[in-house]
Design an enzyme around this catalytic site. Structure first.
Site, PDB file in Angstrom:
ATOM      1  N   LYS A   1       0.822  -1.216   0.000  1.00  0.00           N
ATOM      2  CA  LYS A   1       0.000   0.000   0.000  1.00  0.00           C
ATOM      3  C   LYS A   1       0.862   1.275   0.000  1.00  0.00           C
ATOM      4  O   LYS A   1       2.076   1.213   0.206  1.00  0.00           O
ATOM      5  CB  LYS A   1      -0.936  -0.041   1.216  1.00  0.00           C
TER       6      LYS A   1
ATOM      7  N   THR B   1      -5.774  -6.981  10.698  1.00  0.00           N
ATOM      8  CA  THR B   1      -6.054  -5.692  10.044  1.00  0.00           C
ATOM      9  C   THR B   1      -5.569  -4.515  10.881  1.00  0.00           C
ATOM     10  O   THR B   1      -4.919  -3.600  10.360  1.00  0.00           O
ATOM     11  CB  THR B   1      -7.586  -5.556   9.812  1.00  0.00           C
TER      12      THR B   1
ATOM     13  N   ARG C   1       2.178  -6.387   9.493  1.00  0.00           N
ATOM     14  CA  ARG C   1       1.427  -5.248  10.043  1.00  0.00           C
ATOM     15  C   ARG C   1       1.926  -4.869  11.427  1.00  0.00           C
ATOM     16  O   ARG C   1       1.953  -3.677  11.774  1.00  0.00           O
ATOM     17  CB  ARG C   1      -0.067  -5.565  10.021  1.00  0.00           C
TER      18      ARG C   1
ATOM     19  N   ASN D   1      -2.115   0.196   6.685  1.00  0.00           N
ATOM     20  CA  ASN D   1      -1.591  -1.040   7.282  1.00  0.00           C
ATOM     21  C   ASN D   1      -0.731  -1.853   6.307  1.00  0.00           C
ATOM     22  O   ASN D   1      -0.626  -3.062   6.405  1.00  0.00           O
ATOM     23  CB  ASN D   1      -2.729  -1.866   7.892  1.00  0.00           C
TER      24      ASN D   1
ATOM     25  N   ARG E   1      -2.179 -14.258   4.569  1.00  0.00           N
ATOM     26  CA  ARG E   1      -2.898 -13.565   5.637  1.00  0.00           C
ATOM     27  C   ARG E   1      -2.171 -13.732   6.975  1.00  0.00           C
ATOM     28  O   ARG E   1      -2.151 -12.815   7.811  1.00  0.00           O
ATOM     29  CB  ARG E   1      -4.336 -14.107   5.761  1.00  0.00           C
TER      30      ARG E   1
ATOM     31  N   TYR F   1     -12.422  -2.096  -3.706  1.00  0.00           N
ATOM     32  CA  TYR F   1     -12.948  -2.166  -2.338  1.00  0.00           C
ATOM     33  C   TYR F   1     -14.478  -2.039  -2.302  1.00  0.00           C
ATOM     34  O   TYR F   1     -15.032  -1.663  -1.264  1.00  0.00           O
ATOM     35  CB  TYR F   1     -12.301  -1.083  -1.474  1.00  0.00           C
TER      36      TYR F   1
ATOM     37  N   PHE G   1     -15.548   4.000   6.714  1.00  0.00           N
ATOM     38  CA  PHE G   1     -14.164   4.337   6.348  1.00  0.00           C
ATOM     39  C   PHE G   1     -13.903   4.265   4.838  1.00  0.00           C
ATOM     40  O   PHE G   1     -12.783   4.486   4.388  1.00  0.00           O
ATOM     41  CB  PHE G   1     -13.173   3.434   7.090  1.00  0.00           C
TER      42      PHE G   1
ATOM     43  N   GLU H   1      -9.582 -10.662  -7.814  1.00  0.00           N
ATOM     44  CA  GLU H   1      -8.668  -9.526  -7.622  1.00  0.00           C
ATOM     45  C   GLU H   1      -7.479  -9.591  -8.587  1.00  0.00           C
ATOM     46  O   GLU H   1      -7.060  -8.563  -9.135  1.00  0.00           O
ATOM     47  CB  GLU H   1      -8.192  -9.497  -6.161  1.00  0.00           C
TER      48      GLU H   1
END
Ligand code: IDP
Ligand code: MG
Length: 140
Positions: free
Chosen positions: A11, A93, A104, A114, A87, A51, A59, A128
């Site tokens: 990100k 998260t 994270r 994150n 994951r 998303y 959010f 995706e």
């Protein structure tokens, strides 16, 4: 458990702090192979579509703003049980709840910034991956 592919994003908080190599070292060390990768600036439409499952969440607008605030690295990870393994390596998260040693826990700035995205199921991984890669861009 069979070999799977999953979709991963580094990100904007990760690219801004020059952490792409440090984060990808975690994936590679734990047995995931990067079989497709590119650095892109997501458009608002792309981020909203990606998303869309969260469109009703409070959010959502901030999240789309964050994901378009700088470059991201989109990638496909391959390995045994790749969806769940990714994951696990990412951590929870909210970095405050993430286990020691996870990406994270070590790198995230906040519950929003994150550092990484990872698909939550093999079905969503396929959806995706197809949003960002053509079949011939994935080289296993
Ligand atoms: P995940 O990335 O661990 O799968 P999701 O619940 O699918 O988490 O949420 C997608 C992304 O939305 C998160 O990674 C994070 O960037 C952001 N997000 C989730 N919950 C919150 C929140 O409560 N406040 C702000 N941003 C959030
Ligand atoms: Mg999710």
């Amino acid at each position: 458990m069979a070999i799977q592919r999953t979709f991963s994003i580094l990100k904007p908080d990760a690219t801004r702090r020059n952490l792409t190599g440090a984060i990808n070292a975690k994936f590679e060390t734990k047995g995931l192979r990067i079989v497709a990768q590119k650095r892109v600036r997501m458009s608002q439409a792309q981020a909203e579509a990606f998303y869309s499952v969260h469109a009703a969440r409070p959010f959502f607008k901030d999240l789309v703003g964050f994901m378009t605030s700088g470059p991201v690295v989109v990638q496909v990870l391959e390995g045994e049980n790749a969806v769940a393994l990714n994951r696990e390596i990412m951590g929870a998260t909210n970095p405050a709840n993430a286990d020691a040693g996870t990406i994270r826990k070590e790198f995230a700035e906040s519950i929003e910034a994150n550092s990484v995205h990872g698909s939550d199921s093999p079905e969503n991984a396929a959806i995706e991956i197809a949003q960002f890669f053509a079949g011939n861009e994935i080289v296993g």
